[in-house]
Motif scaffolding. Sequence first.
Motif, PDB file in Angstrom:
ATOM      1  N   PHE A 243       0.846  -1.188   0.000  1.00  0.00           N
ATOM      2  CA  PHE A 243       0.000   0.000   0.000  1.00  0.00           C
ATOM      3  C   PHE A 243       0.887   1.245   0.000  1.00  0.00           C
ATOM      4  CE2 PHE A 243      -2.299   3.290   2.525  1.00  0.00           C
ATOM      5  CZ  PHE A 243      -3.327   3.530   1.619  1.00  0.00           C
TER       6      PHE A 243
ATOM      7  N   TRP B 238      -0.626   8.103  -0.256  1.00  0.00           N
ATOM      8  CA  TRP B 238      -1.960   8.319   0.334  1.00  0.00           C
ATOM      9  C   TRP B 238      -1.975   9.616   1.151  1.00  0.00           C
ATOM     10  CZ3 TRP B 238      -6.736   5.768   0.345  1.00  0.00           C
ATOM     11  CH2 TRP B 238      -7.627   6.117   1.359  1.00  0.00           C
TER      12      TRP B 238
ATOM     13  N   GLY C 177      -4.452   1.313  -8.387  1.00  0.00           N
ATOM     14  CA  GLY C 177      -4.876   0.926  -7.054  1.00  0.00           C
ATOM     15  C   GLY C 177      -5.073   2.091  -6.116  1.00  0.00           C
TER      16      GLY C 177
ATOM     17  N   SER D  48      -8.496   3.135  -4.219  1.00  0.00           N
ATOM     18  CA  SER D  48      -8.609   3.175  -2.763  1.00  0.00           C
ATOM     19  C   SER D  48      -9.208   4.493  -2.296  1.00  0.00           C
ATOM     20  CB  SER D  48      -7.231   2.983  -2.121  1.00  0.00           C
ATOM     21  OG  SER D  48      -6.673   1.731  -2.434  1.00  0.00           O
TER      22      SER D  48
ATOM     23  N   SER E  92     -12.865   4.554  -3.230  1.00  0.00           N
ATOM     24  CA  SER E  92     -13.618   3.620  -2.407  1.00  0.00           C
ATOM     25  C   SER E  92     -13.949   4.233  -1.053  1.00  0.00           C
ATOM     26  CB  SER E  92     -12.829   2.320  -2.229  1.00  0.00           C
ATOM     27  OG  SER E  92     -13.524   1.426  -1.391  1.00  0.00           O
ATOM     28  N   GLN E  93     -12.959   4.819  -0.410  1.00  0.00           N
ATOM     29  CA  GLN E  93     -13.199   5.420   0.904  1.00  0.00           C
ATOM     30  C   GLN E  93     -14.137   6.620   0.814  1.00  0.00           C
ATOM     31  OE1 GLN E  93     -10.101   5.717   3.917  1.00  0.00           O
ATOM     32  NE2 GLN E  93     -10.470   7.925   4.095  1.00  0.00           N
TER      33      GLN E  93
ATOM     34  N   VAL F  78      -7.518   6.041   7.467  1.00  0.00           N
ATOM     35  CA  VAL F  78      -8.013   5.027   6.537  1.00  0.00           C
ATOM     36  C   VAL F  78      -9.271   4.381   7.110  1.00  0.00           C
ATOM     37  CG1 VAL F  78      -7.483   2.873   5.332  1.00  0.00           C
ATOM     38  CG2 VAL F  78      -5.691   4.589   5.680  1.00  0.00           C
TER      39      VAL F  78
ATOM     40  N   ALA G  24     -12.768   1.718   6.303  1.00  0.00           N
ATOM     41  CA  ALA G  24     -13.332   0.652   5.471  1.00  0.00           C
ATOM     42  C   ALA G  24     -14.853   0.671   5.554  1.00  0.00           C
ATOM     43  CB  ALA G  24     -12.796  -0.701   5.918  1.00  0.00           C
TER      44      ALA G  24
ATOM     45  N   THR H 256     -12.333  -3.751   1.029  1.00  0.00           N
ATOM     46  CA  THR H 256     -11.286  -2.833   0.594  1.00  0.00           C
ATOM     47  C   THR H 256     -10.752  -2.042   1.784  1.00  0.00           C
ATOM     48  OG1 THR H 256     -12.285  -2.613  -1.594  1.00  0.00           O
ATOM     49  CG2 THR H 256     -10.768  -0.883  -0.918  1.00  0.00           C
ATOM     50  N   LEU H 257      -9.429  -2.010   1.923  1.00  0.00           N
ATOM     51  CA  LEU H 257      -8.697  -1.279   2.958  1.00  0.00           C
ATOM     52  C   LEU H 257      -8.816  -1.903   4.354  1.00  0.00           C
ATOM     53  CD1 LEU H 257      -9.509   2.405   1.875  1.00  0.00           C
ATOM     54  CD2 LEU H 257      -7.397   1.133   1.453  1.00  0.00           C
TER      55      LEU H 257
ATOM     56  N   CYS I 210      -7.200  -0.492   7.967  1.00  0.00           N
ATOM     57  CA  CYS I 210      -8.162   0.540   8.368  1.00  0.00           C
ATOM     58  C   CYS I 210      -8.031   0.870   9.853  1.00  0.00           C
ATOM     59  CB  CYS I 210      -9.582   0.124   8.036  1.00  0.00           C
ATOM     60  SG  CYS I 210     -10.273  -1.177   9.092  1.00  0.00           S
TER      61      CYS I 210
ATOM     62  N   THR J 225      -4.046  -1.839  -3.527  1.00  0.00           N
ATOM     63  CA  THR J 225      -5.226  -1.622  -2.691  1.00  0.00           C
ATOM     64  C   THR J 225      -5.374  -2.826  -1.764  1.00  0.00           C
ATOM     65  OG1 THR J 225      -6.399  -0.332  -4.382  1.00  0.00           O
ATOM     66  CG2 THR J 225      -7.729  -1.349  -2.664  1.00  0.00           C
TER      67      THR J 225
END
Length: 382
Positions: A37, A42, A84, A88, A91-92, A121, A123, A160-161, A165, A209
């Motif tokens: 990751f 990020w 990826g 990510s 997605s979040q 982070v 999820a 995901t994550l 998280c 991811t």
Amino acid sequence: MDFSWSREQLELKQKATDFAQKHLNTNVSHKERGNIFPSDEWKKCADFGVLGWPFPKEFGGGGHDIMTTVLMLEGLGYGSEDNGLPFSLNSQMWSTQVAINAFGSEEQKKKYLKPLISGTVGAFGITENDTAGSDTYSLQMTAEKTEGGYILNGEKHYITLAPICEMAVVFATTNPKLGRWGITAFIVDSSMKGFSRSEVRDKVGMRTTPMGNLYLKDCFVPDENRLGKEGSGLSLFTSAMESERGYIFASQIGRMQKQLENAISYSNERKSFGQNIGGFQSVSNRIANMKLRLETSKMHLYKVAYLDHNDLPLMEEAAMAKLYISEAFVESSTDIIRIFGAKGVVTEYEIERDLRDGLGGLIYSGTSDIQRNIIAKLNGVQ
């Protein structure tokens, strides 16, 4: 519908592209092969404001309208060689953060949304191993009411994550007799006793991811961490999924633009049988198809954003956008491999990675089959 862009919007898109090209493309192949990751990248994205673009300024967001946001995300995807990381981020933003922003109390937004925008982070836990994937509401995770809160027990898989998280929005059954109307959402902090995570699960693509499992064993979650009213999980999930399905592949459209440009450039340089391969109809037709998919994908994305911006229903359009864009990316990724030939297959040229990254898109946020079911049902199919 007006999909023209102002000079300011186009400048913001270019800034997103420039940022991605400058800061997000270090050792991508190494990280991808190692399931690593990109935590530094990020944080850079959070500092640049990506996670807050469509959220209120009072919680650290950028306050951008949804049309501007998807355009900037498109620019981010164009500039990033790693699919990826943008996935990510999307997605979040479109699940965890949207859910808290739409259904959370002011205190929950301050405590959770603001840190998420700053780079924490998070999820979004709905899927379970045996029952709840496409059959979303057949949950086995339970939430038993007790003094001052709830005791949660169960597992969430393919999240995901999840392995990294710091908090998660999870869905559990508070009243099994009520079926889908007995589902409630909770904000679970990773520091809570009984909360644990799996290691990263290896997968075919989107390898930067992290994907894994969440485990809750006799995990006490206080009342103040219930998200929305008890039994409102269905409404919360539906709302979040409309956003996720509509926008999660916004950055992928930027990648499709980059694919097209790479395919055109290579077809004008590579020679075979004494001419540029672009002169062969089989190659030029693939490029034409890539262009058609790109422009059609944009129209699907922009229409969802337009409807959202104007507070109009978007369930069907979100399903169509998710379905079309995810399948278009796989098809265009296959086309560019064919155009590049052996170079498209050998990993050192980093062409084949798009295809591997695209395959999961046929499954994430509801499979292509589920999207077709949604579309058919909304058009009167019994």
